[in-house]
Design an enzyme around this catalytic site. Sequence first.
Site, PDB file in Angstrom:
ATOM      1  N   PHE A 284      68.278  51.632  81.547  1.00 44.29           N
ATOM      2  CA  PHE A 284      68.544  50.864  82.767  1.00 44.29           C
ATOM      3  C   PHE A 284      67.540  49.733  82.982  1.00 44.29           C
ATOM      4  O   PHE A 284      67.813  48.787  83.708  1.00 44.29           O
ATOM      5  CB  PHE A 284      68.511  51.805  83.994  1.00 44.29           C
ATOM      6  CG  PHE A 284      67.121  52.076  84.503  1.00 44.29           C
ATOM      7  CD1 PHE A 284      66.511  51.204  85.401  1.00 44.29           C
ATOM      8  CD2 PHE A 284      66.390  53.180  84.067  1.00 44.29           C
ATOM      9  CE1 PHE A 284      65.214  51.436  85.853  1.00 44.29           C
ATOM     10  CE2 PHE A 284      65.105  53.411  84.504  1.00 44.29           C
ATOM     11  CZ  PHE A 284      64.509  52.541  85.402  1.00 44.29           C
TER      12      PHE A 284
ATOM     13  N   LYS B 261      76.976  51.042  74.662  1.00 48.23           N
ATOM     14  CA  LYS B 261      77.047  52.016  75.762  1.00 48.23           C
ATOM     15  C   LYS B 261      75.803  51.754  76.618  1.00 48.23           C
ATOM     16  O   LYS B 261      74.722  52.269  76.350  1.00 48.23           O
ATOM     17  CB  LYS B 261      77.037  53.443  75.193  1.00 48.23           C
ATOM     18  CG  LYS B 261      77.705  54.511  76.045  1.00 48.23           C
ATOM     19  CD  LYS B 261      77.180  54.648  77.458  1.00 48.23           C
ATOM     20  CE  LYS B 261      75.850  55.313  77.560  1.00 48.23           C
ATOM     21  NZ  LYS B 261      75.249  55.245  78.913  1.00 48.23           N
TER      22      LYS B 261
ATOM     23  N   GLU C 149      74.431  53.640  82.781  1.00 47.55           N
ATOM     24  CA  GLU C 149      75.431  53.748  83.851  1.00 47.55           C
ATOM     25  C   GLU C 149      74.835  53.358  85.208  1.00 47.55           C
ATOM     26  O   GLU C 149      75.550  53.253  86.188  1.00 47.55           O
ATOM     27  CB  GLU C 149      76.037  55.161  83.888  1.00 47.55           C
ATOM     28  CG  GLU C 149      75.076  56.306  84.166  1.00 47.55           C
ATOM     29  CD  GLU C 149      74.325  56.829  82.923  1.00 47.55           C
ATOM     30  OE1 GLU C 149      73.957  56.013  82.060  1.00 47.55           O
ATOM     31  OE2 GLU C 149      74.091  58.047  82.839  1.00 47.55           O
ATOM     32  N   ARG C 150      73.483  53.116  85.231  1.00 41.78           N
ATOM     33  CA  ARG C 150      72.885  52.773  86.529  1.00 41.78           C
ATOM     34  C   ARG C 150      73.026  51.295  86.859  1.00 41.78           C
ATOM     35  O   ARG C 150      73.054  50.929  88.018  1.00 41.78           O
ATOM     36  CB  ARG C 150      71.406  53.167  86.528  1.00 41.78           C
ATOM     37  CG  ARG C 150      71.264  54.676  86.455  1.00 41.78           C
ATOM     38  CD  ARG C 150      69.819  55.092  86.495  1.00 41.78           C
ATOM     39  NE  ARG C 150      69.596  56.163  85.554  1.00 41.78           N
ATOM     40  CZ  ARG C 150      68.428  56.505  85.047  1.00 41.78           C
ATOM     41  NH1 ARG C 150      67.351  55.841  85.389  1.00 41.78           N
ATOM     42  NH2 ARG C 150      68.316  57.500  84.216  1.00 41.78           N
TER      43      ARG C 150
ATOM     44  N   SER D  38      64.443  57.130  77.152  1.00 39.15           N
ATOM     45  CA  SER D  38      63.320  58.066  77.271  1.00 39.15           C
ATOM     46  C   SER D  38      63.172  58.878  75.978  1.00 39.15           C
ATOM     47  O   SER D  38      64.139  59.038  75.209  1.00 39.15           O
ATOM     48  CB  SER D  38      63.560  58.995  78.453  1.00 39.15           C
ATOM     49  OG  SER D  38      64.758  59.710  78.259  1.00 39.15           O
TER      50      SER D  38
ATOM     51  N   CYS E 142      58.788  49.644  79.686  1.00 38.09           N
ATOM     52  CA  CYS E 142      58.190  50.474  78.625  1.00 38.09           C
ATOM     53  C   CYS E 142      56.896  49.864  78.136  1.00 38.09           C
ATOM     54  O   CYS E 142      56.125  50.519  77.453  1.00 38.09           O
ATOM     55  CB  CYS E 142      59.156  50.639  77.466  1.00 38.09           C
ATOM     56  SG  CYS E 142      59.421  49.109  76.583  1.00 38.09           S
TER      57      CYS E 142
ATOM     58  N   GLU F  18      54.859  60.077  81.356  1.00 34.79           N
ATOM     59  CA  GLU F  18      55.240  58.691  81.682  1.00 34.79           C
ATOM     60  C   GLU F  18      55.767  58.692  83.116  1.00 34.79           C
ATOM     61  O   GLU F  18      56.795  59.326  83.393  1.00 34.79           O
ATOM     62  CB  GLU F  18      56.335  58.208  80.714  1.00 34.79           C
ATOM     63  CG  GLU F  18      56.771  56.786  81.000  1.00 34.79           C
ATOM     64  CD  GLU F  18      57.921  56.307  80.121  1.00 34.79           C
ATOM     65  OE1 GLU F  18      58.876  57.090  79.893  1.00 34.79           O
ATOM     66  OE2 GLU F  18      57.888  55.144  79.694  1.00 34.79           O
TER      67      GLU F  18
HETATM   68  P1  NAD Z   1      67.379  57.473  79.579  1.00 37.60           P
HETATM   69  O1  NAD Z   1      66.864  58.137  78.361  1.00 37.60           O
HETATM   70  O2  NAD Z   1      67.619  58.298  80.786  1.00 37.60           O
HETATM   71  O3  NAD Z   1      68.785  56.746  79.267  1.00 37.60           O
HETATM   72  C1  NAD Z   1      68.932  55.878  78.157  1.00 37.60           C
HETATM   73  C2  NAD Z   1      70.387  55.939  77.697  1.00 37.60           C
HETATM   74  O4  NAD Z   1      70.688  57.267  77.274  1.00 37.60           O
HETATM   75  C3  NAD Z   1      71.392  55.580  78.784  1.00 37.60           C
HETATM   76  O5  NAD Z   1      72.415  54.801  78.235  1.00 37.60           O
HETATM   77  C4  NAD Z   1      71.912  56.940  79.239  1.00 37.60           C
HETATM   78  O6  NAD Z   1      73.238  56.898  79.692  1.00 37.60           O
HETATM   79  C5  NAD Z   1      71.813  57.789  77.978  1.00 37.60           C
HETATM   80  N1  NAD Z   1      71.571  59.203  78.294  1.00 37.60           N
HETATM   81  C6  NAD Z   1      70.868  59.698  79.334  1.00 37.60           C
HETATM   82  N2  NAD Z   1      70.859  61.054  79.293  1.00 37.60           N
HETATM   83  C7  NAD Z   1      71.557  61.414  78.197  1.00 37.60           C
HETATM   84  C8  NAD Z   1      71.895  62.677  77.604  1.00 37.60           C
HETATM   85  N3  NAD Z   1      71.495  63.821  78.147  1.00 37.60           N
HETATM   86  N4  NAD Z   1      72.622  62.673  76.474  1.00 37.60           N
HETATM   87  C9  NAD Z   1      73.018  61.517  75.910  1.00 37.60           C
HETATM   88  N5  NAD Z   1      72.737  60.301  76.437  1.00 37.60           N
HETATM   89  C10 NAD Z   1      72.006  60.232  77.552  1.00 37.60           C
HETATM   90  O7  NAD Z   1      66.356  56.256  79.898  1.00 37.60           O
HETATM   91  P2  NAD Z   1      66.345  55.308  81.167  1.00 37.60           P
HETATM   92  O8  NAD Z   1      65.851  56.065  82.343  1.00 37.60           O
HETATM   93  O9  NAD Z   1      67.620  54.559  81.281  1.00 37.60           O
HETATM   94  O10 NAD Z   1      65.242  54.242  80.712  1.00 37.60           O
HETATM   95  C11 NAD Z   1      63.876  54.415  80.910  1.00 37.60           C
HETATM   96  C12 NAD Z   1      63.200  54.935  79.657  1.00 37.60           C
HETATM   97  O11 NAD Z   1      63.412  54.048  78.562  1.00 37.60           O
HETATM   98  C13 NAD Z   1      61.689  55.026  79.787  1.00 37.60           C
HETATM   99  O12 NAD Z   1      61.247  56.205  79.177  1.00 37.60           O
HETATM  100  C14 NAD Z   1      61.185  53.812  79.033  1.00 37.60           C
HETATM  101  O13 NAD Z   1      59.868  53.913  78.539  1.00 37.60           O
HETATM  102  C15 NAD Z   1      62.177  53.739  77.923  1.00 37.60           C
HETATM  103  N6  NAD Z   1      62.235  52.415  77.327  1.00 37.60           N
HETATM  104  C16 NAD Z   1      61.733  52.274  76.069  1.00 37.60           C
HETATM  105  C17 NAD Z   1      61.737  51.024  75.471  1.00 37.60           C
HETATM  106  C18 NAD Z   1      61.194  50.858  74.079  1.00 37.60           C
HETATM  107  O14 NAD Z   1      61.498  49.853  73.448  1.00 37.60           O
HETATM  108  N7  NAD Z   1      60.414  51.793  73.575  1.00 37.60           N
HETATM  109  C19 NAD Z   1      62.264  49.926  76.156  1.00 37.60           C
HETATM  110  C20 NAD Z   1      62.786  50.122  77.437  1.00 37.60           C
HETATM  111  C21 NAD Z   1      62.771  51.379  78.013  1.00 37.60           C
END
Ligand code: NAD
Length: 500
Positions: free
Chosen positions: A150, A174, A177-178, A227, A282, A385
């Site tokens: 998101f 994909k 969804e937020r 994450s 991140c 984090e």
């Molecule tokens: P998230 O892991 O909750 O979601 C990321 C994606 O995974 C979304 O599209 C979501 O729909 C999907 N998802 C969520 N739960 C799932 C599940 N149980 N099974 C399958 N798919 C699932 O992350 P977020 O809250 O959207 O983003 C924040 C996180 O992303 C932070 O940890 C941040 O550090 C990280 N991030 C990392 C980078 C990088 O390049 N390392 C860049 C941006 C963000």
Amino acid sequence: MTDNLAHFIDGSLVDGTSGRFADVFNPATGEVQAKVPLASREEIDSAVASAKAAQPAWAATNPQKRARVMMNFVALLHQNMDILAEALSSEHGKTIPDAKGDVIRGLEVAEFCIGAPHLLKGEYTEGAGPGIDMYSMRQPLGVVAGITPFNFPAMIPMWKFCPAIAAGNAFILKPSERDPSVPLMLAELMQQAGLPNGILQVVNGDKEAVDAILEHEDIQAIGFVGSTPIAQYIYSKGCEHGKRVQCFGGAKNHMIIMPDADMDQAVDALVGAGYGAAGERCMAISVAVPVGQETADRLIEKLAPRVEALKIGPFTAGDDVDFGPVVTAEAKTRVLGLVERGVEEGAKLVVDGRDFKMQGYEDGFFVGACLFDNVTKDMDIYKTEIFGPVLSTVRAETYEEALSYAMDHEYGNGTAIFTRDGDTARDFANRINIGMVGINVPIPVPLAYHTFGGWKKSGFGDLNQHGPDAFRFYTRTKTVTSRWPSGIKEGADFSIPTMG
Ligand code: NAD
């Protein structure tokens, strides 16, 4: 009255058919402003089928024509910048200038992809043996997918789909969804830029859609950002299903402040990198590590009033706001819970934003800026984090101790050192086990023509995002050995050919 959002399949916006929806909030007001459809397996199948049918003709389109689509897309992004930024801020909560930065850092990757004809050039060896020439070419994988977070709803989708598409693949996105509106708008702009139907599909959804992507036999590669627990899940399940997978996860970025650092510069860096976008980056700095008690005292003395003075507000309040709300009510509860935990663990809460209320926006997901001092390695607030406007200070006695904090932490996304000493800076860049390093630069996000990626639990799989690595990830190499004239006769050879 809320809008129902859509998917973007085969060149058009289409309604969801699963009957499942998720709420999309305006984080500043706390109101539900839209409902996003959550795709079923059948909807993923239909998007993949359309992508699969369209991809061969796109791969056969010469790379210069594909690059022109990128060129048109860049122009359209500029023309639509204000609309994109407003849509992005209204779902994410970040300020308008920061939302424009989100679009621009993606646009820069689209610009880099205009160089696809050059980046896809192969290699050639003339005369590798008698009458033998050898060449290798980069070919697209077919249908590939991206699953994105998101916090950068414009930038990260573009980091994924621009190189994949410029390389001749079809792409299933994909998004989170937020905040799904901007990814849909990007797909429409790619269409306007001349992309054929089916080459970029946006399928909204949750775990069901993600699992369908992971298991789909016609998807060859998956790029994920989010994450760490989900990154690990997607990496292992994607590999299990025989896909090429790269996953980028969470972070805990340390900034070391040496006694000789320019303290005003370091404080400016910490307020921007620690609290910009409400800490939901991140590459945010979430741990400050001053070296020496005297450095730490000077740092806290200058930093605390700056943190107290940060201006928080809705994106509609104009350029005067430093950061906005966090993304959801759950995120707010989680961040406040971790701040509470830090107090229980004995860290000193120098600036306490727990009771912050935004006047006129009492239902918004605002969290006041918090600053901790005397955080130690064993505390949950150090290990976890937080992903909110919370900066922890860990005091180190020596440079080696400061270095060990960053080295020993499980995450390895970004880090920075502030110093005037070239030897120390060089030693730090050389020894640190972290993917992206800043020297007097707090957020060292590499530009589009370099690559972005963390180490340790911040990155899983091979190759980085954008830059030349993205073209390597979204293509495979084929190497051809040919012999002309074909009439050269050497007789049968039963041993492995060598160039002896
Ligand atoms: P998230 O892991 O909750 O979601 C990321 C994606 O995974 C979304 O599209 C979501 O729909 C999907 N998802 C969520 N739960 C799932 C599940 N149980 N099974 C399958 N798919 C699932 O992350 P977020 O809250 O959207 O983003 C924040 C996180 O992303 C932070 O940890 C941040 O550090 C990280 N991030 C990392 C980078 C990088 O390049 N390392 C860049 C941006 C963000």
